[in-house]
Design a protein around this motif. Structure first.
Motif, PDB file in Angstrom:
ATOM      1  N   SER A   1       0.796  -1.229   0.000  1.00  0.00           N
ATOM      2  CA  SER A   1       0.000   0.000   0.000  1.00  0.00           C
ATOM      3  C   SER A   1       0.832   1.286   0.000  1.00  0.00           C
ATOM      4  N   VAL A   2       2.154   1.203   0.280  1.00  0.00           N
ATOM      5  CA  VAL A   2       2.975   2.416   0.343  1.00  0.00           C
ATOM      6  C   VAL A   2       4.021   2.506  -0.761  1.00  0.00           C
ATOM      7  N   VAL A   3       4.039   1.549  -1.679  1.00  0.00           N
ATOM      8  CA  VAL A   3       5.078   1.515  -2.717  1.00  0.00           C
ATOM      9  C   VAL A   3       5.107   2.806  -3.527  1.00  0.00           C
ATOM     10  N   GLU A   4       3.961   3.265  -4.010  1.00  0.00           N
ATOM     11  CA  GLU A   4       3.933   4.483  -4.836  1.00  0.00           C
ATOM     12  C   GLU A   4       4.398   5.702  -4.045  1.00  0.00           C
ATOM     13  N   GLU A   5       3.953   5.821  -2.793  1.00  0.00           N
ATOM     14  CA  GLU A   5       4.349   6.965  -1.973  1.00  0.00           C
ATOM     15  C   GLU A   5       5.850   6.954  -1.712  1.00  0.00           C
ATOM     16  N   VAL A   6       6.407   5.781  -1.374  1.00  0.00           N
ATOM     17  CA  VAL A   6       7.847   5.681  -1.129  1.00  0.00           C
ATOM     18  C   VAL A   6       8.616   6.014  -2.406  1.00  0.00           C
ATOM     19  N   GLY A   7       8.161   5.487  -3.539  1.00  0.00           N
ATOM     20  CA  GLY A   7       8.819   5.786  -4.811  1.00  0.00           C
ATOM     21  C   GLY A   7       8.831   7.276  -5.102  1.00  0.00           C
ATOM     22  N   ALA A   8       7.701   7.943  -4.849  1.00  0.00           N
ATOM     23  CA  ALA A   8       7.614   9.393  -5.094  1.00  0.00           C
ATOM     24  C   ALA A   8       8.556  10.162  -4.161  1.00  0.00           C
ATOM     25  N   GLN A   9       8.615   9.766  -2.888  1.00  0.00           N
ATOM     26  CA  GLN A   9       9.495  10.458  -1.940  1.00  0.00           C
ATOM     27  C   GLN A   9      10.968  10.219  -2.265  1.00  0.00           C
TER      28      GLN A   9
ATOM     29  N   ALA B   1      12.143   9.659  -5.283  1.00  0.00           N
ATOM     30  CA  ALA B   1      12.404  10.451  -6.489  1.00  0.00           C
ATOM     31  C   ALA B   1      12.596  11.924  -6.139  1.00  0.00           C
ATOM     32  N   PHE B   2      11.754  12.445  -5.235  1.00  0.00           N
ATOM     33  CA  PHE B   2      11.875  13.842  -4.809  1.00  0.00           C
ATOM     34  C   PHE B   2      13.225  14.065  -4.137  1.00  0.00           C
ATOM     35  N   TRP B   3      13.608  13.133  -3.232  1.00  0.00           N
ATOM     36  CA  TRP B   3      14.899  13.248  -2.546  1.00  0.00           C
ATOM     37  C   TRP B   3      16.051  13.170  -3.541  1.00  0.00           C
ATOM     38  N   SER B   4      16.011  12.197  -4.465  1.00  0.00           N
ATOM     39  CA  SER B   4      17.127  12.013  -5.396  1.00  0.00           C
ATOM     40  C   SER B   4      17.283  13.210  -6.333  1.00  0.00           C
ATOM     41  N   ASP B   5      16.163  13.820  -6.741  1.00  0.00           N
ATOM     42  CA  ASP B   5      16.253  15.015  -7.591  1.00  0.00           C
ATOM     43  C   ASP B   5      16.991  16.135  -6.864  1.00  0.00           C
ATOM     44  N   GLY B   6      16.693  16.335  -5.584  1.00  0.00           N
ATOM     45  CA  GLY B   6      17.331  17.382  -4.794  1.00  0.00           C
ATOM     46  C   GLY B   6      18.775  17.079  -4.436  1.00  0.00           C
ATOM     47  N   ALA B   7      19.139  15.778  -4.392  1.00  0.00           N
ATOM     48  CA  ALA B   7      20.488  15.383  -3.989  1.00  0.00           C
ATOM     49  C   ALA B   7      21.418  15.159  -5.184  1.00  0.00           C
ATOM     50  N   GLY B   8      20.912  15.329  -6.400  1.00  0.00           N
ATOM     51  CA  GLY B   8      21.733  15.066  -7.580  1.00  0.00           C
ATOM     52  C   GLY B   8      22.046  13.596  -7.736  1.00  0.00           C
ATOM     53  N   ALA B   9      21.115  12.733  -7.321  1.00  0.00           N
ATOM     54  CA  ALA B   9      21.338  11.295  -7.325  1.00  0.00           C
ATOM     55  C   ALA B   9      20.688  10.631  -8.528  1.00  0.00           C
ATOM     56  N   LYS B  10      21.231   9.476  -8.894  1.00  0.00           N
ATOM     57  CA  LYS B  10      20.605   8.590  -9.872  1.00  0.00           C
ATOM     58  C   LYS B  10      19.889   7.525  -9.051  1.00  0.00           C
ATOM     59  N   LEU B  11      18.660   7.194  -9.439  1.00  0.00           N
ATOM     60  CA  LEU B  11      17.817   6.325  -8.618  1.00  0.00           C
ATOM     61  C   LEU B  11      17.187   5.229  -9.453  1.00  0.00           C
ATOM     62  N   LEU B  12      17.155   4.031  -8.891  1.00  0.00           N
ATOM     63  CA  LEU B  12      16.405   2.917  -9.448  1.00  0.00           C
ATOM     64  C   LEU B  12      15.592   2.332  -8.297  1.00  0.00           C
ATOM     65  N   PHE B  13      14.285   2.253  -8.469  1.00  0.00           N
ATOM     66  CA  PHE B  13      13.397   1.677  -7.446  1.00  0.00           C
ATOM     67  C   PHE B  13      12.335   0.900  -8.204  1.00  0.00           C
ATOM     68  N   ASP B  14      12.587  -0.422  -8.387  1.00  0.00           N
ATOM     69  CA  ASP B  14      11.659  -1.201  -9.186  1.00  0.00           C
ATOM     70  C   ASP B  14      11.538  -2.628  -8.677  1.00  0.00           C
ATOM     71  N   ALA B  15      10.731  -3.413  -9.379  1.00  0.00           N
ATOM     72  CA  ALA B  15      10.459  -4.777  -8.956  1.00  0.00           C
ATOM     73  C   ALA B  15      11.438  -5.781  -9.548  1.00  0.00           C
ATOM     74  N   SER B  16      12.441  -5.325 -10.295  1.00  0.00           N
ATOM     75  CA  SER B  16      13.376  -6.228 -10.933  1.00  0.00           C
ATOM     76  C   SER B  16      14.247  -6.951  -9.910  1.00  0.00           C
ATOM     77  N   PRO B  17      14.350  -8.274 -10.020  1.00  0.00           N
ATOM     78  CA  PRO B  17      15.233  -9.002  -9.103  1.00  0.00           C
ATOM     79  C   PRO B  17      16.691  -8.950  -9.537  1.00  0.00           C
ATOM     80  N   PHE B  18      16.976  -8.328 -10.684  1.00  0.00           N
ATOM     81  CA  PHE B  18      18.323  -8.335 -11.231  1.00  0.00           C
ATOM     82  C   PHE B  18      19.007  -6.996 -11.050  1.00  0.00           C
ATOM     83  N   ARG B  19      20.310  -7.050 -10.842  1.00  0.00           N
ATOM     84  CA  ARG B  19      21.091  -5.819 -10.755  1.00  0.00           C
ATOM     85  C   ARG B  19      21.188  -5.207 -12.138  1.00  0.00           C
ATOM     86  N   ALA B  20      21.093  -3.913 -12.195  1.00  0.00           N
ATOM     87  CA  ALA B  20      21.170  -3.237 -13.480  1.00  0.00           C
ATOM     88  C   ALA B  20      21.913  -1.921 -13.308  1.00  0.00           C
ATOM     89  N   PRO B  21      22.734  -1.548 -14.301  1.00  0.00           N
ATOM     90  CA  PRO B  21      23.412  -0.246 -14.209  1.00  0.00           C
ATOM     91  C   PRO B  21      22.384   0.873 -14.367  1.00  0.00           C
TER      92      PRO B  21
END
Length: 189
Positions: A155-163, A165-185
Motif C-alpha cells: 500500500s505504500v510503494v507508490e508513496e515511497v517511490g515518489a518520496q 524520487a523527490f529526494w534524489s532530484d534534490g540530492a543530484g542522485a541517480k535512482l532505481l526503485f523497481d520490482a526487478s530481481p536483477f542488478r542493473a546499471p
C-alpha cells in the motif's frame, strides 16, 4: 527438518580473514548437530564479517544457542569476534501484503545519505536486506553507491517511490526503485 522448519540460531563473527576461521565455524556447527540454513560473508581488506543462520533440530532457540556457544568455544581460535543469538519465530498477525523492490542509488558522497534513505523507509514500515554500499572515483569526485532489496507494504510503494524520487532530484542522485530481481546499471543522467 520439515518444510515448516525455520532457523533457530544466528551466529555473527568477524576477524582476520582466513580459510581456518570459516572451517572452524563450520566444524563447530557440525559437531553441535546443526545445519546451515543461510550464510553471508563479506571481506573488506584483511577482515571478514559473517552472518550464519542455523537449524539445530529438536532444540528450542535458547538451548540451540547454548549448545552452539559451548561448541564454538572449543573450536574457534582466539581473535575472532563471535556472537550466538537464539532466533524466536515471529508471531503472525494481520498485516498489509508486502512486496520486494530493488533500490539502487548513486550520488556524490556526503554525510547522511544512508540515514536519510533508511529513515524514509522505516517511516513507511519497510525493511532492507542484502544491502551493499561503497564509493568510487568518478567525474573528479567521490561517488557513493548503495543497492539493496526493500520489503515494504504494498500500500505504500507508490508513496515511497515518489518520496525517493523527490529526494534524489534534490540530492543530484541517480535512482532505481523497481520490482526487478536483477542488478542493473543506472542510465547516465
Amino acid at each position: 527438518m520439515d518444510l515448516a522448519s525455520t532457523p533457530n540460531v544466528l551466529i555473527t563473527s568477524s576477524g582476520l580473514n582466513s580459510a581456518q576461521a570459516i572451517r572452524d565455524l563450520t566444524a563447530a556447527v557440525y559437531d553441535a548437530g546443526g545445519s546451515i540454513a543461510a550464510s553471508k560473508k563479506v571481506v573488506l581488506g584483511s577482515h571478514y564479517s559473517l552472518l550464519m543462520a542455523l537449524w539445530l533440530p529438536e532444540a528450542t532457540p535458547a538451548s540451540a544457542a547454548a549448545t552452539l556457544s559451548k561448541t564454538l568455544e572449543a573450536h574457534v581460535a582466539g581473535g575472532a569476534s563471535l556472537s550466538v543469538v537464539p532466533l524466536e519465530s515471529a508471531g503472525g498477525g494481520a498485516e498489509d501484503a508486502t512486496v520486494t523492490r530493488r533500490l539502487k542509488i548513486e550520488c556524490p558522497q556526503k554525510p547522511g545519505i544512508v540515514l536519510t534513505v533508511t529513515q524514509l523507509l522505516q517511516d513507511h514500515g519497510a525493511v532492507t536486506s542484502q544491502m551493499e554500499a561503497g564509493t568510487s572515483a568518478r567525474e573528479g569526485a567521490i561517488w557513493f553507491e548503495i543497492e539493496c532489496l526493500v520489503e515494504l507494504p504494498e500500500s505504500v510503494v507508490e508513496e515511497v517511490g515518489a518520496q525517493l524520487a523527490f529526494w534524489s532530484d534534490g540530492a543530484g542522485a541517480k535512482l532505481l526503485f523497481d520490482a526487478s530481481p536483477f542488478r542493473a546499471p543506472l542510465e547516465a543522467a
